[in-house]
Scaffold this motif. Structure first.
Motif, PDB file in Angstrom:
ATOM      1  N   LEU A   1       0.822  -1.217   0.000  1.00 21.30           N
ATOM      2  CA  LEU A   1       0.000   0.000   0.000  1.00 21.30           C
ATOM      3  C   LEU A   1       0.856   1.268   0.000  1.00 21.30           C
ATOM      4  CD1 LEU A   1      -2.608  -1.066   2.711  1.00 21.30           C
ATOM      5  CD2 LEU A   1      -2.879  -1.182   0.239  1.00 21.30           C
ATOM      6  N   LYS A   2       2.157   1.111   0.203  1.00 16.85           N
ATOM      7  CA  LYS A   2       3.049   2.271   0.289  1.00 16.85           C
ATOM      8  C   LYS A   2       3.507   2.642  -1.120  1.00 16.85           C
ATOM      9  CE  LYS A   2       6.793   3.975   3.225  1.00 16.85           C
ATOM     10  NZ  LYS A   2       5.974   4.928   3.968  1.00 16.85           N
ATOM     11  N   PRO A   3       3.342   3.917  -1.529  1.00 15.72           N
ATOM     12  CA  PRO A   3       3.727   4.314  -2.900  1.00 15.72           C
ATOM     13  C   PRO A   3       5.219   4.141  -3.147  1.00 15.72           C
ATOM     14  CG  PRO A   3       2.311   5.960  -1.881  1.00 15.72           C
ATOM     15  CD  PRO A   3       2.707   5.013  -0.796  1.00 15.72           C
ATOM     16  N   GLY A   4       5.549   3.783  -4.384  1.00 19.38           N
ATOM     17  CA  GLY A   4       6.949   3.671  -4.789  1.00 19.38           C
ATOM     18  C   GLY A   4       7.479   5.008  -5.276  1.00 19.38           C
ATOM     19  N   LYS A   5       8.594   4.955  -6.012  1.00 17.89           N
ATOM     20  CA  LYS A   5       9.258   6.184  -6.466  1.00 17.89           C
ATOM     21  C   LYS A   5       8.375   7.018  -7.380  1.00 17.89           C
ATOM     22  CE  LYS A   5      13.943   4.303  -6.111  1.00 17.89           C
ATOM     23  NZ  LYS A   5      15.178   3.943  -6.851  1.00 17.89           N
ATOM     24  N   GLU A   6       7.529   6.353  -8.172  1.00 17.16           N
ATOM     25  CA  GLU A   6       6.661   7.089  -9.104  1.00 17.16           C
ATOM     26  C   GLU A   6       5.352   7.524  -8.454  1.00 17.16           C
ATOM     27  OE1 GLU A   6       6.130   4.693 -12.539  1.00 17.16           O
ATOM     28  OE2 GLU A   6       8.226   4.847 -13.178  1.00 17.16           O
ATOM     29  N   GLY A   7       5.170   7.211  -7.184  1.00 20.82           N
ATOM     30  CA  GLY A   7       3.969   7.628  -6.473  1.00 20.82           C
ATOM     31  C   GLY A   7       2.829   6.635  -6.527  1.00 20.82           C
ATOM     32  N   TYR A   8       3.063   5.460  -7.103  1.00 12.48           N
ATOM     33  CA  TYR A   8       2.007   4.456  -7.225  1.00 12.48           C
ATOM     34  C   TYR A   8       2.269   3.276  -6.293  1.00 12.48           C
ATOM     35  CZ  TYR A   8       0.768   7.011 -11.446  1.00 12.48           C
ATOM     36  OH  TYR A   8       0.409   7.994 -12.328  1.00 12.48           O
ATOM     37  N   SER A   9       1.187   2.751  -5.715  1.00 12.23           N
ATOM     38  CA  SER A   9       1.273   1.561  -4.865  1.00 12.23           C
ATOM     39  C   SER A   9       1.039   0.319  -5.708  1.00 12.23           C
ATOM     40  CB  SER A   9       0.238   1.637  -3.745  1.00 12.23           C
ATOM     41  OG  SER A   9       0.404   2.804  -2.978  1.00 12.23           O
ATOM     42  N   ARG A  10       1.481  -0.816  -5.189  1.00 15.58           N
ATOM     43  CA  ARG A  10       1.280  -2.074  -5.915  1.00 15.58           C
ATOM     44  C   ARG A  10      -0.151  -2.583  -5.771  1.00 15.58           C
ATOM     45  NH1 ARG A  10       4.760  -6.142  -3.531  1.00 15.58           N
ATOM     46  NH2 ARG A  10       5.408  -4.707  -1.894  1.00 15.58           N
ATOM     47  N   GLN A  11      -0.808  -2.283  -4.656  1.00 15.67           N
ATOM     48  CA  GLN A  11      -2.167  -2.758  -4.406  1.00 15.67           C
ATOM     49  C   GLN A  11      -2.966  -1.664  -3.706  1.00 15.67           C
ATOM     50  OE1 GLN A  11      -0.620  -7.341  -3.507  1.00 15.67           O
ATOM     51  NE2 GLN A  11      -2.177  -6.450  -2.187  1.00 15.67           N
TER      52      GLN A  11
ATOM     53  N   THR B   1      -5.011   5.202  -1.936  1.00 19.85           N
ATOM     54  CA  THR B   1      -3.739   5.214  -2.645  1.00 19.85           C
ATOM     55  C   THR B   1      -3.997   5.101  -4.132  1.00 19.85           C
ATOM     56  OG1 THR B   1      -1.543   4.205  -2.703  1.00 19.85           O
ATOM     57  CG2 THR B   1      -3.414   2.698  -2.561  1.00 19.85           C
ATOM     58  N   LEU B   2      -3.005   5.435  -4.926  1.00 16.86           N
ATOM     59  CA  LEU B   2      -3.120   5.348  -6.382  1.00 16.86           C
ATOM     60  C   LEU B   2      -2.263   4.192  -6.874  1.00 16.86           C
ATOM     61  CD1 LEU B   2      -2.774   9.146  -7.241  1.00 16.86           C
ATOM     62  CD2 LEU B   2      -4.884   7.825  -7.140  1.00 16.86           C
ATOM     63  N   THR B   3      -2.828   3.374  -7.757  1.00 21.78           N
ATOM     64  CA  THR B   3      -2.081   2.255  -8.329  1.00 21.78           C
ATOM     65  C   THR B   3      -1.755   2.469  -9.799  1.00 21.78           C
ATOM     66  OG1 THR B   3      -4.155   1.095  -8.802  1.00 21.78           O
ATOM     67  CG2 THR B   3      -3.069   0.595  -6.709  1.00 21.78           C
ATOM     68  N   GLY B   4      -2.287   3.558 -10.393  1.00 21.45           N
ATOM     69  CA  GLY B   4      -1.961   3.882 -11.781  1.00 21.45           C
ATOM     70  C   GLY B   4      -3.034   3.503 -12.775  1.00 21.45           C
ATOM     71  N   ASN B   5      -4.067   2.791 -12.352  1.00 16.76           N
ATOM     72  CA  ASN B   5      -5.139   2.404 -13.283  1.00 16.76           C
ATOM     73  C   ASN B   5      -6.476   3.052 -12.922  1.00 16.76           C
ATOM     74  OD1 ASN B   5      -5.642   0.992 -10.959  1.00 16.76           O
ATOM     75  ND2 ASN B   5      -6.152  -0.939 -11.968  1.00 16.76           N
ATOM     76  N   GLU B   6      -6.399   4.184 -12.210  1.00 18.20           N
ATOM     77  CA  GLU B   6      -7.622   4.899 -11.819  1.00 18.20           C
ATOM     78  C   GLU B   6      -8.242   5.605 -13.023  1.00 18.20           C
ATOM     79  OE1 GLU B   6      -5.554   3.816  -8.296  1.00 18.20           O
ATOM     80  OE2 GLU B   6      -4.814   4.924 -10.034  1.00 18.20           O
ATOM     81  N   PRO B   7      -9.541   5.949 -12.937  1.00 24.62           N
ATOM     82  CA  PRO B   7     -10.204   6.671 -14.019  1.00 24.62           C
ATOM     83  C   PRO B   7      -9.527   8.016 -14.309  1.00 24.62           C
ATOM     84  CG  PRO B   7     -11.820   5.790 -12.494  1.00 24.62           C
ATOM     85  CD  PRO B   7     -10.481   5.572 -11.864  1.00 24.62           C
TER      86      PRO B   7
END
Length: 610
Positions: free
Chosen positions: A167-177, A200-206
């Motif tokens: 749930l913790k964002p990575g370097k690009e600001g996105y979490s894995r789950q 959190t944001l995972t990168g596949n949001e609308p």
């Protein structure tokens, strides 16, 4: 103390009373919400203790207070001094004289004690819990959750096992789950499932959610000091929550729609059990390592197909000789007692079945690698992947592929296999299954059979077989068995004697096996007698060691979830022993424990009436 207001009752700590037993009415919903949202208040639990009496005095004097004075469930209503002097509560608040033992309580924001509301659910021994951690946490440090874990361990002796790192964002600001699953371990061996969401944001949001984030970099952890949302802000948070829930649970609920369940309780058990299986965190960097693993597996598979390795291939993939034999003779292989070859020694040959299996495995390796690296869960509709998806379709429509799929899928992650099944209708290729009573375990299931195990009085072996279809022919693989004792109105077995071969674990075979037994009214045994498979009552025992490591705790939790999802419920040792004794099986189990070295182990009993 933590307090709960509900439509049914009012609790303070471990003390509670239903509203109809109290001399006063419940507060309105609006008043309850106001007190629960008293983020800024004169009395803020441990925070007020740190800030000191001067701050409390000033906040009360300046009327910076959102709390609610309310009669205690243990009290007798307003004290005589309150009736004479209505403003007495104000001065008690100003001077810090409120007390949990008084006739009146000062209710404030629950977050001043524990911000997730999980503490009170654990007090109530909840087994299925969803937590949405929406406190402002811009650094994603999970302070509220850490506070909760410490409190429930100290107050209730409850341990929570969960990995929050996805749930913790990575370097690009996105979490894995967007959600992770974990286990709640109660004293005495009982377990619960925790599904933990974090904004959190995972990168596949609308697109509109991503646009709002691009304009407001602190989203979704903007300051809670902002109490006036505009339309875009409100919709961004609302849609993010909906998207997270749909991502985490949508496909599971769609899958369960076609499953026959006895009611909402069973549907809930199955949903949580499946969600736990799907959302236990994926190890970081897993997708990047898969290609290296699959290439090594391909090398090993190539060595197995070598003409000099027929025997070894038959030992590793025991289904191959079982199917080869049926394809050549039309008969299922028979196991020779004491041969030491699990029934396959006479058929260590490499026919077309074995070669087909290795090629199919390589095809599935390739599909998994593409699925992970190209994020096909999100991108499968992209024009660039049309050819890839069509290529997958050619493989998955092949009858031999569809015959082997129920066995092959046991070697791959469930999220990947669910994706393949959903897009290529491989659920339609699911095998039928049959159960029957046997004198000894045969075929592939024999790999789990103990050669030295002899059946005693009242014991039976029930075997589960998969019927794999290839065009118009059906081939059988023995895939599981259980050794059970049946006498009077009771059927009983140890959980470790319901055995699925290691190569088929966690593919739903165990669940289907139990379901088949519960549904099957009659079977014809080898003497021609027709009898019920199970008695009216079923007891299953799960043995528990005194000091178990985390891996064994999780394994035991899996067993408990498995039987709960089948409709079983826990009963105490005393109840289980009374049922066994009334059917003449108590001595049988005591003797069995001594023979198998289980004497002294704790037991968790699961019970079902059919």
């Amino acid at each position: 103390e933590s307090s709960v207001l509900s439509p049914k009752a009012f609790s303070v700590g471990s003390t509670w009373k239903p509203w109809d037993k109290l001399p006063f009415q419940s507060p309105s919903l609006g008043a309850s919400l106001t007190a629960s949202a008293a983020a800024l208040n004169s009395h803020m639990g441990s925070m007020s203790m740190r800030l000191g009496p001067a701050v409390r005095f000033l906040m009360t004097a300046l009327n910076l207070r959102l709390g609610l004075w309310w009669p205690s469930p243990e009290g007798k209503g307003k004290s005589w001094i309150r009736k004479i002097f209505p403003g007495w509560a104000f001065f008690r608040e100003m001077l810090g004289l409120s007390s949990v033992k008084g006739n009146e309580l000062f209710l404030s924001d629950g977050g001043h004690f524990e911000n997730l509301a999980l503490y009170e659910l654990i007090r109530r021994h909840a087994r299925y819990v969803i937590v949405s951690d929406c406190g402002m946490d811009s650094d994603v440090l999970f302070d509220d959750f850490g506070n909760l874990v410490r409190k429930v361990r100290a107050d209730f002796g409850v341990e929570i096992q969960i990995d929050l790192s996805p749930l913790k964002p990575g370097k690009e600001g996105y979490s894995r789950q967007c959600m992770v699953a974990g286990d709640i371990h109660y004293p005495g061996g009982d377990t619960g499932i925790l599904l933990f969401f974090k904004p959190t944001l995972t990168g596949n949001e609308p697109a509109d959610v991503m646009q709002y984030h691009n304009r407001n970099s602190r989203f979704p952890h903007e300051s809670t000091g902002d109490q006036f949302y505009d339309e875009a802000q409100w919709e961004a948070y609302r849609k993010l929550g909906e998207h997270a829930a749909e991502t985490a649970l949508g496909s599971i609920m769609k899958k369960l729609k076609g499953v026959s369940v006895s009611g909402e309780e069973e549907l809930k058990r199955r949903m949580f059990t499946q969600a736990r299986r799907d959302w236990l965190p994926t190890p970081k960097g897993y997708a990047d390592r898969v290609s290296r693993f699959t290439s090594k597996v391909a090398e090993l598979d190539a060595l197995l197909t070598d003409s000099n390795c027929h025997t070894l291939q038959a030992e590793v993939f025991k289904e191959v000789p079982e199917l080869d034999s049926q394809m050549k003779t039309g008969e299922a292989p028979k196991r020779e007692t004491g041969s030491g070859n699990n029934g396959n020694g006479a058929m260590a040959q490499n026919g077309e079945t074995g070669r087909a299996l290795q090629i199919i495995r390589r095809a599935v390796h390739f599909m998994e690698e593409v699925y992970l690296h190209e994020n096909l869960e999100k991108n499968h509709n992209h024009p660039l992947y049309v050819g890839t998806m069509n290529y997958f379709a050619r493989w998955t429509l092949a009858p031999t592929f569809r015959m082997w799929w129920p066995v092959v899928k046991s070697m791959y992650p469930q999220q990947f296999t669910r994706f393949i099944e959903a897009h290529y209708n491989l659920k339609a290729a699911d095998p039928s299954a049959s159960i029957g009573v046997v004198n000894q375990v045969e075929g592939f299931a024999a790999v789990s059979w103990d050669e030295n195990r002899t059946l005693r009085d009242h014991e039976h072996i029930v075997q589960y077989s998969l019927n794999l279809r290839n065009r118009d022919k059906v081939y059988t693989i023995s895939a599981a068995f259980v050794i059970l004792a049946k006498k009077g109105s009771i059927t009983v077995w140890n959980s470790d004697e319901l055995r699925v071969p290691p190569g088929l674990w966690a593919t739903g075979i165990g669940s289907d096996f139990v379901s088949q037994m519960l549904k099957s009214e009659l079977f014809e045994n080898n003497t021609g007698d027709v009898k019920p498979v199970l008695a009216n009552e079923i007891l299953v025992r799960i043995a528990i060691g005194e000091h178990e490591d985390p891996a064994k705790l999780r394994s035991r939790a899996n067993e408990i979830y498995f039987y709960r999802s089948a409709g079983f419920r826990e009963v105490t040792n005393r109840v289980a022993e009374e049922i066994l004794e009334s059917n003449g099986l108590l001595e049988y189990y005591t003797t069995s424990d001594e023979q198998q070295g289980k004497k002294g182990l704790q037991s968790k009993w699961m019970y079902l009436s059919v």
